[in-house]
Design a protein around this motif. Sequence first.
Motif, PDB file in Angstrom:
ATOM      1  N   PHE A 197      -2.541   0.463  -8.557  1.00  0.00           N
ATOM      2  CA  PHE A 197      -2.626  -0.285  -7.298  1.00  0.00           C
ATOM      3  C   PHE A 197      -2.775   0.644  -6.095  1.00  0.00           C
ATOM      4  O   PHE A 197      -3.269   0.225  -5.053  1.00  0.00           O
ATOM      5  N   GLY A 198      -2.326   1.885  -6.235  1.00  0.00           N
ATOM      6  CA  GLY A 198      -2.525   2.864  -5.180  1.00  0.00           C
ATOM      7  C   GLY A 198      -1.440   2.933  -4.126  1.00  0.00           C
ATOM      8  O   GLY A 198      -1.136   4.002  -3.614  1.00  0.00           O
ATOM      9  N   ASP A 199      -0.804   1.801  -3.795  1.00  0.00           N
ATOM     10  CA  ASP A 199       0.124   1.786  -2.664  1.00  0.00           C
ATOM     11  C   ASP A 199       1.593   1.639  -3.047  1.00  0.00           C
ATOM     12  O   ASP A 199       2.473   1.850  -2.207  1.00  0.00           O
ATOM     13  N   ILE A 200       1.891   1.285  -4.293  1.00  0.00           N
ATOM     14  CA  ILE A 200       3.281   1.045  -4.678  1.00  0.00           C
ATOM     15  C   ILE A 200       3.993   2.336  -5.069  1.00  0.00           C
ATOM     16  O   ILE A 200       5.107   2.607  -4.620  1.00  0.00           O
ATOM     17  N   ASP A 201       3.364   3.149  -5.886  1.00  0.00           N
ATOM     18  CA  ASP A 201       3.987   4.387  -6.346  1.00  0.00           C
ATOM     19  C   ASP A 201       4.468   5.275  -5.196  1.00  0.00           C
ATOM     20  O   ASP A 201       5.598   5.786  -5.244  1.00  0.00           O
TER      21      ASP A 201
END
Length: 384
Positions: A197-201
């Motif tokens: 998703f790119g933004d959660i980690d």
Amino acid sequence: MRALRPAAVAAIAAATAVTAVSGCAAKNDGKGGSGKGTIEVTATDTSCELSAKEFPAGHVRFAVQNKGSKVTEVYVYAPGDRIVTERENIGPGTRTEITAEVKAGSYEIACKPGMKGDGIRQKVTASGKGGAAKRDPKLDAAVAAYRKYVQEQADQTLPAAQKFADAVKDGDVEAAKKTYALSRVGWERTEPVAESFGDIDPKVDVRADGLEKGQKWTGWHKLEKSLWEEKKISGDDKKLATQLITDLKDWQKRVGKAEITPTSMANGAKELLDEVATGKVTGEEERYSHTDLLDFHANVEGAEKAYELLKPVVGKNDPALAKELDKQFKVIGELLDKHRDSDSADGFASYDTVDKGERKTLSDGVNALAEPLSKLAAAVAGAK
């Protein structure tokens, strides 16, 4: 996606060396198939060059060569920086190969020297119908089962994380320490899907040295530092515990909608071993709590789950590879079992009690598994 301290560099060199041979025979003749139609990606410290910027959709093979002086990583991004596939920890002077299922559309390929930032990007186009060809029904079944698995892991993580967050909000340092590692197991088993998703980690799992310019440090590791190094819980920590649950609920809600393919499962298994090689074996990941072995075990469990679901096809396409993976997963499991500790809250010994020789043995076991695992996606795609 995390910055590395010097201790991790040696581990990367060992981990990438075993995968270097897999890309050496790749060539670009534009015809597709095994060793054919491969997109050459040449990375340096200042450039990211491609042999082609348009290619047929479907199973695409990327042969990556790092000619720079820094460890690099390569990402294929769909619009919105959704990660289609990635390969981290590509050491200087080494090569590796990535096989991915790419649908028709516009993408960006990014090389990230030093494994930081947005990377040096090239726009590319996958043309055609985007992998509309029929695939083995066993692979569809594997994807469906894996999708159920990642959702279950997210669902199971929330109550465990809530116990941890509640302990932090109660100001109970000892209770928070006991629940910290256990709250991370589901995340560690399925991290590549969360990272897609790119933004959660970056919100929940970033370490201090992985922060981008202007980024506020949030998530598990900020709280880990407070609990073990500062040995106290601040008012800000209590707010971060609430934010952690909010972000994990976002992950739980979105994970069922993640784009999952047989090759992304295979590549994700390899990514989990990369996580072990550069974060857990070195002690980088859990540098304050030393709960690295539980993370290590969860990473291996997640990789093995993906492999087991793909095995009916892999065993048919490449029986020798399946035999080797069966062997190496068993070996790494036995190595980890030697470090179990029934008196520990998370079931494993504190990693600061594992000496250099034992760490070397674990590292060798990871490398022995990583080499055949790097071939899994190609076997799934039907090419040896």
